[in-house]
Design a protein around this motif. Sequence first.
Motif, short mmCIF file in Angstrom:
data_model
loop_
_atom_site.label_atom_id
_atom_site.label_comp_id
_atom_site.label_asym_id
_atom_site.label_seq_id
_atom_site.Cartn_x
_atom_site.Cartn_y
_atom_site.Cartn_z
N THR A 203 0.84 -1.19 0.00
CA THR A 203 0.00 0.00 0.00
C THR A 203 0.88 1.24 0.00
N THR A 204 1.94 1.22 0.80
CA THR A 204 2.87 2.34 0.83
C THR A 204 3.52 2.52 -0.54
N ARG A 205 3.82 1.40 -1.22
CA ARG A 205 4.42 1.50 -2.55
C ARG A 205 3.46 2.15 -3.54
N ALA A 206 2.17 1.79 -3.47
CA ALA A 206 1.18 2.41 -4.35
C ALA A 206 1.07 3.90 -4.04
N ALA A 207 1.12 4.26 -2.76
CA ALA A 207 1.07 5.66 -2.38
C ALA A 207 2.31 6.40 -2.88
N LEU A 208 3.47 5.73 -2.81
CA LEU A 208 4.69 6.34 -3.34
C LEU A 208 4.59 6.58 -4.84
N CYS A 209 4.03 5.61 -5.55
CA CYS A 209 3.84 5.78 -7.00
C CYS A 209 2.94 6.97 -7.29
N ARG A 210 1.91 7.11 -6.49
CA ARG A 210 1.00 8.24 -6.65
C ARG A 210 1.75 9.54 -6.43
N GLN A 211 2.54 9.62 -5.35
CA GLN A 211 3.29 10.84 -5.06
C GLN A 211 4.34 11.12 -6.12
N GLU A 212 5.02 10.06 -6.60
CA GLU A 212 6.01 10.24 -7.66
C GLU A 212 5.36 10.74 -8.94
N PHE A 213 4.18 10.21 -9.27
CA PHE A 213 3.46 10.63 -10.46
C PHE A 213 3.07 12.10 -10.36
N LEU A 214 2.53 12.49 -9.22
CA LEU A 214 2.13 13.89 -9.04
C LEU A 214 3.34 14.82 -9.04
N GLU A 215 4.44 14.38 -8.45
CA GLU A 215 5.66 15.18 -8.45
C GLU A 215 6.19 15.35 -9.87
N ARG A 216 6.09 14.30 -10.66
CA ARG A 216 6.53 14.38 -12.06
C ARG A 216 5.69 15.41 -12.82
N LEU A 217 4.40 15.46 -12.53
CA LEU A 217 3.55 16.47 -13.16
C LEU A 217 3.98 17.88 -12.76
N ARG A 218 4.30 18.05 -11.48
CA ARG A 218 4.76 19.37 -11.00
C ARG A 218 6.05 19.79 -11.70
N VAL A 219 6.98 18.84 -11.80
CA VAL A 219 8.28 19.13 -12.43
C VAL A 219 8.09 19.46 -13.91
N GLN A 220 7.12 18.83 -14.56
CA GLN A 220 6.87 19.10 -15.97
C GLN A 220 6.18 20.44 -16.19
N GLY A 221 5.81 21.12 -15.11
CA GLY A 221 5.26 22.47 -15.23
C GLY A 221 3.74 22.54 -15.26
N TYR A 222 3.07 21.48 -14.84
CA TYR A 222 1.61 21.53 -14.80
C TYR A 222 1.16 22.53 -13.74
N ALA A 223 0.07 23.18 -14.00
CA ALA A 223 -0.48 24.16 -13.07
C ALA A 223 -0.94 23.46 -11.79
#
Length: 165
Positions: free
Chosen positions: A15-35
């Motif tokens: 479950t923690t791994r799935a949560a980490l994937c979620r956080q990594e995915f959202l962080e990747r969006l932030r780094v790519q410049g999404y609003a």
Amino acid sequence: MISEENVSGEMAIETTRAALCRQEFLERLRVQGYAPCTVRTYNGIVGQFCAEVEKRGLNAGKLDGAAVEAARRAVLANASESARTYAKFCLTRFIDYLVDAGVAGLPEPPCKEPTALDRLREEYDLYLRQQRALSEATIYHCLRFLERFMAFRFGETLGDLNAIP
């Protein structure tokens, strides 16, 4: 022998791994410049997906194609009609991320029984390649012509080829 504590511990790790994937995915969006508002929208939709996965008691090892598709359908069923298309887009991106990370699998596409027109197209393709030895570009254009002609002459189904004058 695996005890209940080990199983629970493994599920908590997954479950923690799935949560980490979620956080990594959202962080990747932030780094790519999404609003920030776009990232919040993704967070809400992806959060619903993760909650659905946890509600079903699935861990990363059990996220096969069928489980992913069931959770995806459940999230989309809860989305409003106007938001469903965007939610589908967001979920597809997150699921692709999970697949690339090795956490989930994609559902198998349904097997489609080839129609008579599909078989004719395959035979024509084989003929153009083996008998005529045409280039890829020429084969492409010949197949497009076949499809347009058959659609014009017969519609969706293959008719009697001998009836063509």
